[in-house]
Design a protein around this motif. Structure first.
Motif, PDB file in Angstrom:
ATOM      1  N   PRO A  76       0.827  -1.214   0.000  1.00 26.88           N
ATOM      2  CA  PRO A  76       0.000   0.000   0.000  1.00 26.88           C
ATOM      3  C   PRO A  76       0.862   1.266   0.000  1.00 26.88           C
ATOM      4  CG  PRO A  76      -0.023  -1.048   2.163  1.00 26.88           C
ATOM      5  CD  PRO A  76       0.757  -1.943   1.259  1.00 26.88           C
ATOM      6  N   THR A  77       0.500   2.222  -0.855  1.00 25.88           N
ATOM      7  CA  THR A  77       1.232   3.489  -0.918  1.00 25.88           C
ATOM      8  C   THR A  77       0.324   4.713  -0.877  1.00 25.88           C
ATOM      9  OG1 THR A  77       1.253   3.453  -3.340  1.00 25.88           O
ATOM     10  CG2 THR A  77       3.158   2.494  -2.223  1.00 25.88           C
ATOM     11  N   ALA A  78      -0.982   4.522  -1.122  1.00 23.51           N
ATOM     12  CA  ALA A  78      -1.888   5.673  -1.194  1.00 23.51           C
ATOM     13  C   ALA A  78      -3.328   5.251  -0.918  1.00 23.51           C
ATOM     14  CB  ALA A  78      -1.803   6.322  -2.576  1.00 23.51           C
ATOM     15  N   PHE A  79      -4.130   6.246  -0.583  1.00 24.48           N
ATOM     16  CA  PHE A  79      -5.571   6.064  -0.466  1.00 24.48           C
ATOM     17  C   PHE A  79      -6.242   6.793  -1.619  1.00 24.48           C
ATOM     18  CE2 PHE A  79      -5.075   6.244   4.423  1.00 24.48           C
ATOM     19  CZ  PHE A  79      -4.862   4.885   4.507  1.00 24.48           C
ATOM     20  N   VAL A  80      -7.328   6.222  -2.122  1.00 26.21           N
ATOM     21  CA  VAL A  80      -8.220   6.958  -3.004  1.00 26.21           C
ATOM     22  C   VAL A  80      -9.315   7.483  -2.081  1.00 26.21           C
ATOM     23  CG1 VAL A  80      -9.852   6.845  -4.918  1.00 26.21           C
ATOM     24  CG2 VAL A  80      -7.719   5.501  -4.998  1.00 26.21           C
ATOM     25  N   VAL A  81      -9.403   8.802  -1.969  1.00 26.34           N
ATOM     26  CA  VAL A  81     -10.369   9.427  -1.071  1.00 26.34           C
ATOM     27  C   VAL A  81     -11.483  10.043  -1.901  1.00 26.34           C
ATOM     28  CG1 VAL A  81     -10.724  11.188   0.693  1.00 26.34           C
ATOM     29  CG2 VAL A  81      -8.583   9.892   0.647  1.00 26.34           C
ATOM     30  N   ASP A  82     -12.711   9.715  -1.525  1.00 23.13           N
ATOM     31  CA  ASP A  82     -13.903  10.302  -2.146  1.00 23.13           C
ATOM     32  C   ASP A  82     -14.294  11.493  -1.288  1.00 23.13           C
ATOM     33  OD1 ASP A  82     -16.229  10.867  -3.513  1.00 23.13           O
ATOM     34  OD2 ASP A  82     -17.306   9.098  -2.799  1.00 23.13           O
ATOM     35  N   PHE A  83     -14.042  12.700  -1.796  1.00 19.16           N
ATOM     36  CA  PHE A  83     -14.329  13.921  -1.041  1.00 19.16           C
ATOM     37  C   PHE A  83     -15.791  14.322  -1.189  1.00 19.16           C
ATOM     38  CE2 PHE A  83      -9.762  14.030  -1.466  1.00 19.16           C
ATOM     39  CZ  PHE A  83      -9.376  14.411  -0.192  1.00 19.16           C
ATOM     40  N   ASP A  84     -16.347  14.890  -0.118  1.00 21.33           N
ATOM     41  CA  ASP A  84     -17.757  15.267  -0.056  1.00 21.33           C
ATOM     42  C   ASP A  84     -18.022  16.721  -0.401  1.00 21.33           C
ATOM     43  OD1 ASP A  84     -18.292  12.712   0.896  1.00 21.33           O
ATOM     44  OD2 ASP A  84     -18.198  13.330   2.988  1.00 21.33           O
ATOM     45  N   GLY A  85     -17.032  17.442  -0.802  1.00 22.78           N
ATOM     46  CA  GLY A  85     -17.201  18.872  -1.008  1.00 22.78           C
ATOM     47  C   GLY A  85     -16.474  19.597   0.106  1.00 22.78           C
ATOM     48  N   GLU A  86     -17.175  20.403   0.877  1.00 19.29           N
ATOM     49  CA  GLU A  86     -16.563  21.136   1.995  1.00 19.29           C
ATOM     50  C   GLU A  86     -15.289  21.858   1.564  1.00 19.29           C
ATOM     51  OE1 GLU A  86     -17.937  21.490   5.075  1.00 19.29           O
ATOM     52  OE2 GLU A  86     -19.599  20.226   4.419  1.00 19.29           O
ATOM     53  N   GLY A  87     -15.291  22.372   0.321  1.00 15.87           N
ATOM     54  CA  GLY A  87     -14.125  23.067  -0.186  1.00 15.87           C
ATOM     55  C   GLY A  87     -13.113  22.157  -0.859  1.00 15.87           C
ATOM     56  N   TYR A  88     -13.282  20.847  -0.732  1.00 18.66           N
ATOM     57  CA  TYR A  88     -12.341  19.886  -1.307  1.00 18.66           C
ATOM     58  C   TYR A  88     -12.814  19.353  -2.658  1.00 18.66           C
ATOM     59  CZ  TYR A  88      -9.874  19.828   3.131  1.00 18.66           C
ATOM     60  OH  TYR A  88      -9.151  20.182   4.234  1.00 18.66           O
ATOM     61  N   GLY A  89     -13.967  19.780  -3.109  1.00 17.89           N
ATOM     62  CA  GLY A  89     -14.516  19.272  -4.355  1.00 17.89           C
ATOM     63  C   GLY A  89     -15.264  17.976  -4.111  1.00 17.89           C
ATOM     64  N   ASP A  90     -16.081  17.607  -5.062  1.00 15.85           N
ATOM     65  CA  ASP A  90     -16.848  16.365  -4.989  1.00 15.85           C
ATOM     66  C   ASP A  90     -16.238  15.397  -5.986  1.00 15.85           C
ATOM     67  OD1 ASP A  90     -18.746  14.492  -4.375  1.00 15.85           O
ATOM     68  OD2 ASP A  90     -20.334  15.409  -5.566  1.00 15.85           O
ATOM     69  N   GLU A  91     -15.053  14.865  -5.630  1.00 12.96           N
ATOM     70  CA  GLU A  91     -14.291  14.027  -6.547  1.00 12.96           C
ATOM     71  C   GLU A  91     -13.412  13.066  -5.776  1.00 12.96           C
ATOM     72  OE1 GLU A  91     -12.702  17.356  -8.472  1.00 12.96           O
ATOM     73  OE2 GLU A  91     -11.209  17.770  -6.961  1.00 12.96           O
ATOM     74  N   GLU A  92     -12.816  12.128  -6.499  1.00 12.64           N
ATOM     75  CA  GLU A  92     -11.900  11.167  -5.886  1.00 12.64           C
ATOM     76  C   GLU A  92     -10.475  11.549  -6.256  1.00 12.64           C
ATOM     77  OE1 GLU A  92     -13.005   7.169  -6.944  1.00 12.64           O
ATOM     78  OE2 GLU A  92     -14.905   7.321  -5.872  1.00 12.64           O
ATOM     79  N   ARG A  93      -9.602  11.598  -5.229  1.00 15.09           N
ATOM     80  CA  ARG A  93      -8.187  11.944  -5.428  1.00 15.09           C
ATOM     81  C   ARG A  93      -7.314  10.855  -4.819  1.00 15.09           C
ATOM     82  NH1 ARG A  93      -6.849  16.810  -8.329  1.00 15.09           N
ATOM     83  NH2 ARG A  93      -8.744  18.064  -8.309  1.00 15.09           N
ATOM     84  N   VAL A  94      -6.155  10.629  -5.415  1.00 17.87           N
ATOM     85  CA  VAL A  94      -5.181   9.657  -4.930  1.00 17.87           C
ATOM     86  C   VAL A  94      -4.162  10.414  -4.086  1.00 17.87           C
ATOM     87  CG1 VAL A  94      -3.479   7.920  -5.572  1.00 17.87           C
ATOM     88  CG2 VAL A  94      -5.507   8.270  -7.004  1.00 17.87           C
ATOM     89  N   ILE A  95      -4.066  10.029  -2.804  1.00 19.70           N
ATOM     90  CA  ILE A  95      -3.230  10.771  -1.861  1.00 19.70           C
ATOM     91  C   ILE A  95      -2.325   9.793  -1.117  1.00 19.70           C
ATOM     92  CG2 ILE A  95      -3.240  12.337   0.112  1.00 19.70           C
ATOM     93  CD1 ILE A  95      -6.004  13.273  -0.821  1.00 19.70           C
ATOM     94  N   GLY A  96      -1.028  10.088  -1.119  1.00 18.77           N
ATOM     95  CA  GLY A  96      -0.034   9.237  -0.482  1.00 18.77           C
ATOM     96  C   GLY A  96      -0.277   9.064   1.005  1.00 18.77           C
ATOM     97  N   LEU A  97       0.056   7.893   1.527  1.00 11.22           N
ATOM     98  CA  LEU A  97      -0.162   7.566   2.941  1.00 11.22           C
ATOM     99  C   LEU A  97       0.535   8.542   3.879  1.00 11.22           C
ATOM    100  CD1 LEU A  97       0.260   3.675   2.905  1.00 11.22           C
ATOM    101  CD2 LEU A  97      -1.846   5.009   2.716  1.00 11.22           C
ATOM    102  N   GLU A  98       1.652   9.126   3.452  1.00 10.69           N
ATOM    103  CA  GLU A  98       2.406  10.044   4.302  1.00 10.69           C
ATOM    104  C   GLU A  98       1.624  11.309   4.672  1.00 10.69           C
ATOM    105  OE1 GLU A  98       3.288  11.173   0.042  1.00 10.69           O
ATOM    106  OE2 GLU A  98       3.139   9.284   1.127  1.00 10.69           O
ATOM    107  N   ASN A  99       0.501  11.535   4.009  1.00  7.59           N
ATOM    108  CA  ASN A  99      -0.327  12.717   4.272  1.00  7.59           C
ATOM    109  C   ASN A  99      -1.435  12.461   5.286  1.00  7.59           C
ATOM    110  OD1 ASN A  99       0.815  14.682   2.266  1.00  7.59           O
ATOM    111  ND2 ASN A  99       0.305  12.974   0.919  1.00  7.59           N
TER     112      ASN A  99
END
Length: 123
Positions: A76-99
């Motif tokens: 494992p190296t990253a999560f795919v996060v489904d954002f709900d909005g709240e300023g982060y957009g309503d989309e899925e982003r790939v973010i490294g585990l270190e974050n």
């Protein structure tokens, strides 16, 4: 002077396009990690992380973990996060585990909305 400025702009535009292409190519090379694999920074399995809520530094829920991805099915190296909005957009982003940091049963993302916007979108 105008020709130089236009040429500089085109070089910058081309460079940005090449960088974006690289980010998407890296995302495309990631695979789903098996549910039974332990995710070392958090000492839990992939299955335990599936659909876990994600919070910002202020404690506001901003999305959830859709998938755990990596270079192979056991790394494992990253999560795919489904954002709900709240300023982060309503989309899925790939973010490294270190974050991310896990505080008890809560997963916290250290990036703000501007930082998240620079992460590659999930294909």
């Amino acid at each position: 002077m105008t020709a130089f400025t236009t040429k500089t702009f085109h070089v910058a535009l081309l460079s940005a396009g090449l960088f974006a292409g690289t980010a998407f190519a890296q995302t495309a090379g990631l695979v789903d990690v098996d549910d039974s694999v332990m995710v070392p920074p958090f000492n839990v399995t992939v299955d335990d992380l599936d659909d876990m809520d994600v919070y910002d530094a202020a404690g506001t829920e901003i999305g959830e973990i859709e998938e755990v991805v990596g270079t192979d099915a056991n790394t494992p190296t990253a999560f795919v996060v489904d954002f709900d909005g709240e300023g982060y957009g309503d989309e899925e982003r790939v973010i490294g585990l270190e974050n991310f940091a896990m505080d008890g049963a809560r997963m916290t993302l250290s990036l703000d909305a501007a930082g998240v916007a620079t992460m590659p979108m999930d294909d």
